[in-house]
Design an enzyme around this catalytic site. Structure first.
Site: not given
Ligand code: EPU
Length: 417
Positions: A22-23, A92, A116, A121-124, A306, A328, A398
């Site tokens: 999926k990812n 998301r 969520c 889950r910020p995108i800063d 995960d 995480i 999902r």
């Molecule tokens: N974070 C920030 N700021 C940002 C981005 C991330 O603070 O701008 C924090 C997040 O809040 C979180 C941590 O950093 O606490 C990790 O976030 P990351 O960006 O690495 O994760 P993601 O891209 O949102 C992907 C997977 C998740 C998986 C995580 C960690 C996808 C679509 N999703 O999420 O998958 O848990 O990486 O490996 O690739 C799942 O499949 O169930 C799932 C949640």
């Protein structure tokens, strides 16, 4: 609303095939926005999140077609650069369309993805990296407008944290940017290598030595590509954890053991015998698992967050106390209350979960709170004697294709109603 009814207490036995990740498929679908012509993706899982991603492509004017596990995408310059809020909210990970829309059109409008069940889950990190590439960002009542007059320009970017999504977004944005982009402290997840391989097959120039640095030498345009999605390592971990929980003996085809080293190491500590070979992983579990003193989640190649809920669920009937430390997601343990309905003895203190093994679980009625927490409930129900009912399984759908059918093939008594 659909539910799963599971008559537990049976040891899992048999062989099934793991689906595509999926990812991986989600960012790869987003990457097709940067391309021209017809790309074909093989080994795609049939999931609601994949449908949501294809809906976003459709909204942008890009047609796609599903045929079994193949998806073909006819890429053109998007007619649109705005993702409406209702599509953003469907998953998301729609935020990963940001980099490719901005990279292709010089503009992108999205709504803030918000939190969520796993916590904020910020995108800063995404935003500050895209600013380094020259994007201007305006925020207006929850809408984020990105623009890059004259296109994005390569830059040297150090991520505050190796975020999976931010690494993917920068790769996508920088592929068609002018000049060279270096991403330092980049995430190393196998899904990122898969995205890079897809982009390179279409003519991108991206290299990653697997050392946390990704170098993108921008190109002016991309062709299309044919690509096979890597196996889903979390789906693999789910079936392995279920076999471990039930004292089972199963084999998984189309699995990649080299992506699973940290999970395999923990499962071996529980007493499971694991053999891996050419795309195959076999696991033979003991009658009762041994506890694991410490499982700490971290970024790849560490133990994946995960897989935490899956192993917690399996270890609820271990012969002692296991300790998990989640590094995480703030609310990773949101599913624990539901798991307790099976009689599981778990205490959480912030990032720590203490799992005291019991001899047996009892059947229960419960509801999924999130995707991996939902899979943890399925594992508990497969272990518990008697009939359990799991509600709110839209979360599970999902991320798992045909979960009931797969477990039936392994001898479980499970149906979706
Ligand atoms: N974070 C920030 N700021 C940002 C981005 C991330 O603070 O701008 C924090 C997040 O809040 C979180 C941590 O950093 O606490 C990790 O976030 P990351 O960006 O690495 O994760 P993601 O891209 O949102 C992907 C997977 C998740 C998986 C995580 C960690 C996808 C679509 N999703 O999420 O998958 O848990 O990486 O490996 O690739 C799942 O499949 O169930 C799932 C949640």
């Amino acid at each position: 609303m659909q539910n799963l009814i599971i008559n537990g207490g049976k040891k899992l036995n048999g062989t099934i095939k793991v689906h595509g990740a999926k990812n991986s498929v989600l960012p790869i679908i987003s990457a097709s926005i940067l391309m021209n012509g017809k790309s074909v993706l093989h080994n795609c899982p049939d999931l609601s999140d994949v449908d949501a991603a294809l809906e976003i492509l459709k909204f942008l004017g890009i047609n796609s077609q599903k045929s079994g596990s193949d998806i073909s995408i006819a890429s053109i310059t998007p007619e649109n650069y705005i993702i409406p809020d209702e599509l953003m909210r469907k998953m998301r990970s729609s935020v990963m369309f940001l980099g490719s829309i901005l990279g292709r059109t010089g503009k992108a409008v999205i709504t803030t993805p918000g939190g969520c069940m796993l916590g904020p889950r910020p995108i800063d990190i995404h935003i500050s990296a895209l600013k380094k590439l020259g994007a201007k960002v305006k925020e207006n009542r929850g809408t984020l407008e990105f623009s890059a007059k004259g296109g994005l320009k390569g830059a040297d970017i150090l991520l505050d944290f190796p975020s999976v999504g931010a690494t993917e977004n920068v790769i996508l944005a920088a592929t068609l940017a002018k000049g060279i982009t270096i991403i330092r402290n980049a995430a190393l997840e196998p899904e990122i290598s898969d995205l890079i391989n897809f982009l390179n097959a279409a003519g991108a120039r991206i290299s990653s030595g697997g050392t946390g640095t990704v170098i993108i030498d921008g190109v002016s345009e991309l062709d299309c590509a044919e690509h096979t999605i890597i196996p889903d390592r979390i789906e693999t971990a789910t079936y392995m954890a279920a076999a471990a929980a039930t004292g089972g003996d199963i084999s998984l085809k189309n699995a990649n053991a080299s992506h699973m080293l940290s999970v395999i190491e923990v499962l071996r500590k529980t007493g499971c015998e694991i053999i891996s070979g050419d795309s195959l992983i076999s696991i033979h579990a003991p009658e009762r698992l041994k506890p694991v003193k410490s499982v700490k989640t971290s970024v790849y190649p560490g133990f994946p967050t995960d897989a935490g809920p899956l192993l917690i669920s399996a270890l609820t009937t271990a012969s002692g106390t296991s300790v998990f430390c989640e590094n995480i997601f703030q609310n990773r343990y949101v599913f624990v209350n539901e798991l307790s309905r099976f009689g599981a003895n778990i205490s959480t203190y912030g990032t720590i979960a203490i799992v005291e093994g019991r001899r047996a679980l009892s059947s229960a009625h419960c509801r999924c709170t999130d995707l991996r927490g939902g899979a943890a409930l399925v594992i508990a129900a497969l272990k518990a004697e008697g009939e359990s009912e799991i509600g709110n399984i839209c979360h599970i759908k999902r991320g798992y294709e045909n979960i009931a059918e797969n477990f039936r093939q392994l001898g479980a008594d499970i149906k979706e109603v």
